[in-house]
Design an enzyme around this catalytic site. Structure first.
Site, PDB file in Angstrom:
ATOM      1  N   ASP A   1      -5.830  -4.517  -1.832  1.00 47.69           N
ATOM      2  CA  ASP A   1      -4.702  -4.011  -1.041  1.00 47.69           C
ATOM      3  C   ASP A   1      -3.771  -5.133  -0.558  1.00 47.69           C
ATOM      4  O   ASP A   1      -4.218  -6.156  -0.037  1.00 47.69           O
ATOM      5  CB  ASP A   1      -5.259  -3.253   0.166  1.00 47.69           C
TER       6      ASP A   1
ATOM      7  N   SER B   1       0.829  -1.201   0.000  1.00 48.78           N
ATOM      8  CA  SER B   1       0.000   0.000   0.000  1.00 48.78           C
ATOM      9  C   SER B   1       0.872   1.264   0.000  1.00 48.78           C
ATOM     10  O   SER B   1       1.708   1.442  -0.874  1.00 48.78           O
ATOM     11  CB  SER B   1      -0.952  -0.042   1.204  1.00 48.78           C
TER      12      SER B   1
END
Length: 344
Positions: A192, A40
């Site tokens: 993610d 991320s």
């Protein structure tokens, strides 16, 4: 000079803390980043750092990181009125959260449909394209990079390395599924990377020749109070979930390291996973107090004064860590992960 592998945790806009840490480390001439891993926001920081480091050296890496976070703020302000409102009235974010809770029964502030986040996703794409030099990342001089994303259907980890890293891979690594549509790569949808490896640790052990591993954590492990409202509970559950993959990897490495006896590794042995794990030295930079006090919704809002506050905290934490621990690099671990991340 000490080569230090860096594992960068994700945490949305709170990744500005990691920017500050990297800024502080790059100012110390005794240190040089080795291999890097990230998820991320950690993936973004890692890719931007390597781009600058290969092309322009450590000062170029510092400037590229500064420009990346500055552009994130500018793009966020131009995307809508929310960030300018918060910057003009810093208490606005808490007021918006309170209003949302009163009207909608204290439920999560996620989008009604992740498709509504596509515009912001495309804005982020432009920021990445401007600041990440993928040719530099793929060059022979680039340190190894390991970026995580999560297969939306299987839940399996997808690990991107220098050779197959691109803008879509970074967008996938930062794709919160309640806020953004999945990123499709080679016919597969990704979310993610924090769900599967936040950040990836085992590849650093297996594929890097460096024995010092520095973990930079953003998500607090402990809060002073138990959340009671639905939105606060959801935020904390998300935080716990993003920490669990890291906890499990660390616990596995620590357990394996503690179980290795002198008889398991021949004297002078340098190769093999067992020998690599035995030689591994752990380090960590974090600021639990500062990050635990940040509103959870601020992870989604690159507000200027919050980014600068986090950068300042990260830079201070890095310089404090360097002062206390650089002398121990190459000799011993400076953090007890068995105690910090083990069972309470």
């Amino acid at each position: 000079m000490h080569r230090l592998d860096l594992a960068l945790q994700g945490g949305g806009a709170h990744g500005a803390f990691t920017w500050g840490v990297l800024d502080g480390l790059l100012q110390d001439e005794r240190l040089m980043p080795g291999a890097l891993s990230g998820a991320s926001a950690g993936a973004m920081n890692a890719a931007v750092l390597v781009s600058g480091l290969v092309s322009e050296g450590r000062e170029g890496a510092r400037e590229r990181l500064r420009s990346f976070w500055k552009e994130l703020n500018r793009s966020g302000r131009e995307a809508g009125p929310l960030i300018p409102m918060i910057e003009a009235f810093p208490q606005t974010s808490r007021a918006i959260s309170s209003w949302w809770s009163a009207v909608f029964g204290d439920v999560s502030m996620a989008h009604a449909s992740p498709e509504l986040g596509r515009e912001m996703q495309e804005i982020l794409r432009g920021v990445i394209d401007e600041h990440v030099d993928f040719d530099a990342i793929r060059s022979r001089n680039a340190p190894p990079l390991f970026i995580s994303a999560t297969n939306a259907r299987s839940g399996a980890l997808r690990l991107f390395r220098n050779g197959d890293l691109n803008t879509d891979a970074l967008l996938a690594s930062a794709c919160l599924p309640l806020y953004f549509p999945p990123v499709t790569i080679d016919g597969k949808d990704y979310w993610d990377g924090g769900y599967s490896a936040n950040p990836p640790l085992v590849p650093l052990v297996q594929e890097s020749s460096n024995d010092d591993l520095l973990l930079i954590t953003v998500n607090p492990q402990v809060h002073s109070e138990t959340p009671r409202g639905a939105a606060a509970i959801i935020d904390r559950l998300t935080e716990i979930g993003f920490n669990q993959s890291m906890r499990k990897e660390l616990q596995g490495l620590v357990l394996l390291q503690s179980a290795i006896g002198e008889a398991r590794v021949k004297p002078g042995a340098k190769d093999g996973l067992i020998a690599q794990v035995e030689r591994l030295r752990f380090h960590e930079i974090h600021d639990e107090a500062t990050l635990a006090a940040m509103p959870a919704q601020s992870k989604l809002l690159p507000v200027r004064h919050l980014l600068l506050k986090l950068h300042e905290a990260g830079e201070a934490a890095a310089k404090q860590w360097c002062e206390a621990n650089v002398a121990h690099l190459g000799k011993r671990s400076t953090v007890n992960f068995a105690k910090r991340f083990g069972p309470a």
